[in-house]
Design a protein around this motif. Sequence first.
Motif, PDB file in Angstrom:
ATOM      1  N   ALA A  11       0.979  -1.184  -0.045  1.00 18.26           N
ATOM      2  CA  ALA A  11       0.100  -0.047  -0.029  1.00 18.26           C
ATOM      3  C   ALA A  11       0.793   1.101   0.307  1.00 18.26           C
ATOM      4  CB  ALA A  11      -0.826  -0.138   1.191  1.00 18.26           C
ATOM      5  N   GLY A  12       0.347   2.269  -0.117  1.00 22.73           N
ATOM      6  CA  GLY A  12       1.033   3.690   0.061  1.00 22.73           C
ATOM      7  C   GLY A  12       1.994   3.843  -0.843  1.00 22.73           C
ATOM      8  N   LEU A  13       3.218   4.595  -0.438  1.00 25.79           N
ATOM      9  CA  LEU A  13       4.327   4.851  -1.090  1.00 25.79           C
ATOM     10  C   LEU A  13       4.781   3.592  -1.929  1.00 25.79           C
ATOM     11  CD1 LEU A  13       6.163   7.589   0.615  1.00 25.79           C
ATOM     12  CD2 LEU A  13       4.788   7.778  -1.762  1.00 25.79           C
ATOM     13  N   GLY A  14       4.778   2.414  -1.178  1.00 21.93           N
ATOM     14  CA  GLY A  14       5.659   1.274  -1.714  1.00 21.93           C
ATOM     15  C   GLY A  14       4.703   0.705  -2.889  1.00 21.93           C
ATOM     16  N   ALA A  15       3.406   0.551  -3.050  1.00 27.38           N
ATOM     17  CA  ALA A  15       2.628   0.312  -3.983  1.00 27.38           C
ATOM     18  C   ALA A  15       2.876   1.375  -5.156  1.00 27.38           C
ATOM     19  CB  ALA A  15       1.175   0.265  -3.640  1.00 27.38           C
ATOM     20  N   GLU A  16       2.930   2.576  -5.042  1.00 23.57           N
ATOM     21  CA  GLU A  16       3.155   3.649  -5.920  1.00 23.57           C
ATOM     22  C   GLU A  16       4.675   3.323  -6.686  1.00 23.57           C
ATOM     23  OE1 GLU A  16       2.420   6.210  -8.832  1.00 23.57           O
ATOM     24  OE2 GLU A  16       0.882   5.510  -7.420  1.00 23.57           O
ATOM     25  N   PHE A  17       5.613   3.150  -5.845  1.00 23.38           N
ATOM     26  CA  PHE A  17       6.684   2.828  -6.315  1.00 23.38           C
ATOM     27  C   PHE A  17       6.675   1.429  -7.122  1.00 23.38           C
ATOM     28  CE2 PHE A  17       9.000   5.237  -3.186  1.00 23.38           C
ATOM     29  CZ  PHE A  17       9.991   5.847  -3.685  1.00 23.38           C
ATOM     30  N   ALA A  18       6.137   0.578  -7.037  1.00 19.52           N
ATOM     31  CA  ALA A  18       5.951  -0.649  -7.735  1.00 19.52           C
ATOM     32  C   ALA A  18       4.971  -0.289  -9.227  1.00 19.52           C
ATOM     33  CB  ALA A  18       5.026  -1.677  -6.982  1.00 19.52           C
ATOM     34  N   ARG A  19       3.981   0.572  -9.169  1.00 23.34           N
ATOM     35  CA  ARG A  19       3.376   0.617 -10.227  1.00 23.34           C
ATOM     36  C   ARG A  19       4.239   1.575 -11.320  1.00 23.34           C
ATOM     37  NH1 ARG A  19      -0.999   1.263  -6.384  1.00 23.34           N
ATOM     38  NH2 ARG A  19      -2.627  -0.213  -6.554  1.00 23.34           N
ATOM     39  N   GLN A  20       4.904   2.367 -10.799  1.00 29.21           N
ATOM     40  CA  GLN A  20       5.710   3.304 -11.352  1.00 29.21           C
ATOM     41  C   GLN A  20       6.859   2.683 -12.131  1.00 29.21           C
ATOM     42  OE1 GLN A  20       6.667   7.287 -10.588  1.00 29.21           O
ATOM     43  NE2 GLN A  20       4.707   7.629  -9.625  1.00 29.21           N
ATOM     44  N   ILE A  21       7.595   1.716 -11.397  1.00 27.15           N
ATOM     45  CA  ILE A  21       8.514   0.958 -12.072  1.00 27.15           C
ATOM     46  C   ILE A  21       8.070  -0.298 -12.960  1.00 27.15           C
ATOM     47  CG2 ILE A  21      10.312  -0.818 -11.233  1.00 27.15           C
ATOM     48  CD1 ILE A  21      10.698   0.708  -8.689  1.00 27.15           C
ATOM     49  N   ALA A  22       6.941  -0.607 -12.810  1.00 25.74           N
ATOM     50  CA  ALA A  22       6.322  -1.596 -13.611  1.00 25.74           C
ATOM     51  C   ALA A  22       5.934  -1.075 -14.851  1.00 25.74           C
ATOM     52  CB  ALA A  22       5.145  -2.260 -12.956  1.00 25.74           C
TER      53      ALA A  22
END
Length: 253
Positions: A11-22
Amino acid sequence: MPTALITGASAGLGAEFARQIAAKHGDLVLVARRADALEELADELRRAHGVGVEVLTADLADENDVHRVAQRISDSANPIDLLINNAGFGLPLQFADNPIEDEVRHLRVHVEASMRLMHAALGVMRGRGGRIINVASVAGFISRSTYSACKSWLIGFSRWANGEYGRDGVSVTAVCPGFTHTTFHARMGLEPGKEGIPAIMWLDAADVVREALRDAAKGKAVSVPSLRYKIIVAVSRLLPSSLTAGVARRGRV
């Protein structure tokens, strides 16, 4: 594209990092305590971007789980190119009123786990190259209970490590966002709009992550997303700690 391991990825910033890197076609290793949330995010990213996504369920307050994650990072046959230490949680600011067991767990997740995972990453990145992002906070620049102290440690250690291991091709960046719209505050029982923080001080998670990844790519030791928080950090260095601590009690960064 590199393979990134992200802690606190559910969730949060971690999930956003994952989405942008993917979205940039990077493969992922997602780490968090909630297996269901990790699997849901992993499925989303595989379908949307066709990337490889591993899921590693772990509680970074548990020494055995930290060891498992460190072992994955140390696997030179399947290397991690980008480590993002993002896992964390908040506590009420009154240290003396908090159960000491909660404070120790807080320290383990924010400092000890990050240190152990950085150590594992440096063991395989030196000479080959790589990046480490430690998600700290603007709170690390001011006096504010143990949350501030933990984030201050991350900032100071990242500054040193970036200079020390840059010669080996490894950059280390402390990302220091201010108040950011994520689930962080909700998990502390704070309702949106009732944290006592002006709307202008809130950041968007996507903007924070975008600037963090850009600064890490430039090899910056410290990244403070948004001009307004850059100004706040600069001014805070000129003010007495008693004053900044008093202002900081209004909310949690």
